[in-house]
Enzyme design. Structure first.
Site, PDB file in Angstrom:
ATOM      1  N   HIS A 136      41.313  -1.403 -21.436  1.00 45.45           N
ATOM      2  CA  HIS A 136      41.496  -2.515 -22.368  1.00 45.45           C
ATOM      3  C   HIS A 136      40.651  -3.719 -21.960  1.00 45.45           C
ATOM      4  O   HIS A 136      40.037  -4.368 -22.806  1.00 45.45           O
ATOM      5  CB  HIS A 136      42.974  -2.918 -22.420  1.00 45.45           C
ATOM      6  CG  HIS A 136      43.857  -1.878 -23.019  1.00 45.45           C
ATOM      7  ND1 HIS A 136      44.134  -1.822 -24.367  1.00 45.45           N
ATOM      8  CD2 HIS A 136      44.509  -0.831 -22.457  1.00 45.45           C
ATOM      9  CE1 HIS A 136      44.927  -0.794 -24.613  1.00 45.45           C
ATOM     10  NE2 HIS A 136      45.176  -0.185 -23.474  1.00 45.45           N
ATOM     11  N   ASP A 195      44.101  -8.257 -28.106  1.00 43.91           N
ATOM     12  CA  ASP A 195      44.218  -6.801 -28.054  1.00 43.91           C
ATOM     13  C   ASP A 195      45.349  -6.394 -28.987  1.00 43.91           C
ATOM     14  O   ASP A 195      46.449  -6.951 -28.921  1.00 43.91           O
ATOM     15  CB  ASP A 195      44.510  -6.350 -26.618  1.00 43.91           C
ATOM     16  CG  ASP A 195      44.417  -4.839 -26.435  1.00 43.91           C
ATOM     17  OD1 ASP A 195      45.086  -4.111 -27.186  1.00 43.91           O
ATOM     18  OD2 ASP A 195      43.685  -4.397 -25.534  1.00 43.91           O
TER      19      ASP A 195
END
Length: 455
Positions: free
Chosen positions: A21, A113
């Site tokens: 991520h 995110d």
């Protein structure tokens, strides 16, 4: 200070924990910064402590101290960690944005995110645009969306998802998040929560490029304002326009860079099989043994990254017995390895970052997915892009050494391997074109920058 004064606008980026991520969203942040945007990346303390030394053009701020509270090993396990991250992180992020309101550079946008859906409450509170950033492929996310609609009791808007034959996502043995009461286990429900409030995002960003997932992108564009801004590979490997951008700056494990590169420098062009299953996937002992036997039998040299937690699964004396033909290390500088001319094949779990990197470097793949989106990515590697092969697995998911060996030989020595290599080189060229000045991904980034400046 003079450099900061020259910035056009200020963007705050909210990053999820984990290498898969952090890397793509930080690379996107570097792209924004290179175009005159002031960028503040916020995430957990353990990550910001690692990134500070490589901050360069962007600033890192911790919004949750996971170190003092035990992280995912703390009270309540993984669910407890997520709950604490939301409670503390949302409060601290709100305060950070509020403090900027009367500064020279108030925050103009929150990029988050998609695994952190509570971020939508924050950008709505400040009436600024929000941009959801997905770190999996367009195809994987599109395949999840009908499940989200089923879970929510809503029909899928528009026509059916266009790609047939996709394998179902395998749910791994992941940390518990409570009892299963419906069709989807709690951890998968958490993954599906990425779609919460997605319709409120100004942009929906993907680490991909239009031509790579063309059919899927067209389908998704009917749902959301999708922008493919990848591949998010450090600039030195693609367009070389972002100053000093030669690495991600974040590794969960320390790479054996010197040993890997010295060893690769002794090998002929295209002669090495590189093996790595990423930072999250964990092979069971039987699969490690089958992989080891395949590498023992191959005529090609091999470089195998076996992270510390997996070292005990290696067969006894394997490292010593194969030292003339192979090198086993605890972690590799993957970008440098894939860019090296000696590497002719990549055996991968097909996590999206690894897949996008292999495509960006034109390296053919042996696709051995383990769970979730990796199944979709492996399907595309073999069936859609034609840049690799996927060895067969039995009903338990085990792939034997003979099957692995045949796939290695096919790519390294077979006629079909030559066709796969040609396709891999073609996709490498298209990846570079996407991020080059005026390319599709670069245009999307410019569009976002122009909107921020106009606001």
């Amino acid at each position: 200070m003079e450099k900061e004064k020259a910035c056009k606008a200020h963007v705050v980026v909210l990053a999820y924990h984990g290498q898969g991520h952090i890397n793509p969203i930080v690379q996107f942040s570097k792209r924004l910064a290179s175009k005159g945007i002031k960028v503040t990346v916020t995430t957990i303390l353990s990550t910001t402590k690692t990134m500070q030394a490589t901050a360069g053009s962007i600033t890192f701020e911790s919004i949750y101290d996971d170190c003092s509270e035990g992280g995912t090993a703390g009270a309540g396990g993984f669910k407890g960690f997520l709950d604490r991250f939301e409670a503390s992180g949302s409060q601290n992020l709100t305060e950070l944005i509020r403090k900027q309101e009367n500064s020279d550079y108030p925050v103009k946008c929150l990029v988050y995110d998609a695994n952190i859906p509570w971020a939508s409450n924050i950008f709505k509170q400040f009436a600024i645009p929000g941009a959801a950033f997905f770190t999996q492929s367009c195809a994987a996310i599109a395949s999840y969306y009908p499940m989200y609609c089923e879970m929510s009791g809503e029909p899928v808007p528009g026509p059916d998802f266009p790609l047939s034959g996709l394998p179902a996502p395998v749910i791994p043995n992941m940390p518990s998040m409570g009892p299963t009461t419906g069709r989807f286990p709690p951890m998968f429900l958490n993954i599906l929560s990425q779609f919460t409030n997605i319709e409120k995002a100004e942009w929906v960003l993907f680490n991909s490029f239009d031509k790579l997932e063309e059919e899927v992108v067209k389908w998704m564009s009917n749902l959301w304002p999708i922008r493919t801004i990848g591949p998010t590979v450090p600039s030195i490997y693609l367009d070389k326009r972002v100053e000093n951008d030669n690495g991600y700056g974040f590794n969960m494990y320390k790479p054996d860079t010197d040993a890997c590169m010295k060893w690769l420098n002794t090998k002929e062009t295209g002669s090495v099989v590189y093996v790595c299953f990423g930072s999250a996937a964990s092979l069971h002992v039987e699969q490690m043994a089958e992989m080891a036997e395949a590498l023992r039998q191959t005529s090609s040299s091999f470089l195998w990254a076996v992270k510390p937690s997996e070292q005990s699964k290696l067969p006894t004396n394997f490292v010593e017995e194969t030292s003339e033909n192979g090198l086993v290390v605890t972690w590799c500088p993957q970008l440098e390895v894939l860019a090296h001319q000696a590497v002719g094949c990549f055996i991968s779990h097909c996590g999206w970052n690894s897949t996008a990197e292999a495509i960006s470097f034109g390296v053919p793949m042996v696709a051995m997915p383990q769970f979730l989106d990796q199944m979709t990515n492996a399907h595309f590697v073999e069936q859609v892009w034609g840049v690799g092969v996927k060895p067969k697995a039995d009903e338990k998911g085990l792939t034997n050494s003979l099957e692995i060996g045949e796939c290695i030989n096919l790519i390294m020595n077979g006629e079909r391997g030559q066709e796969i290599k040609k396709k891999a080189i073609r996709w490498k060229e298209l990846a570079k074109q996407a991020i080059d000045e005026g390319g599709s991904s670069d245009k999307y980034i410019d569009e976002i920058v122009a909107r921020l400046v106009a606001n």
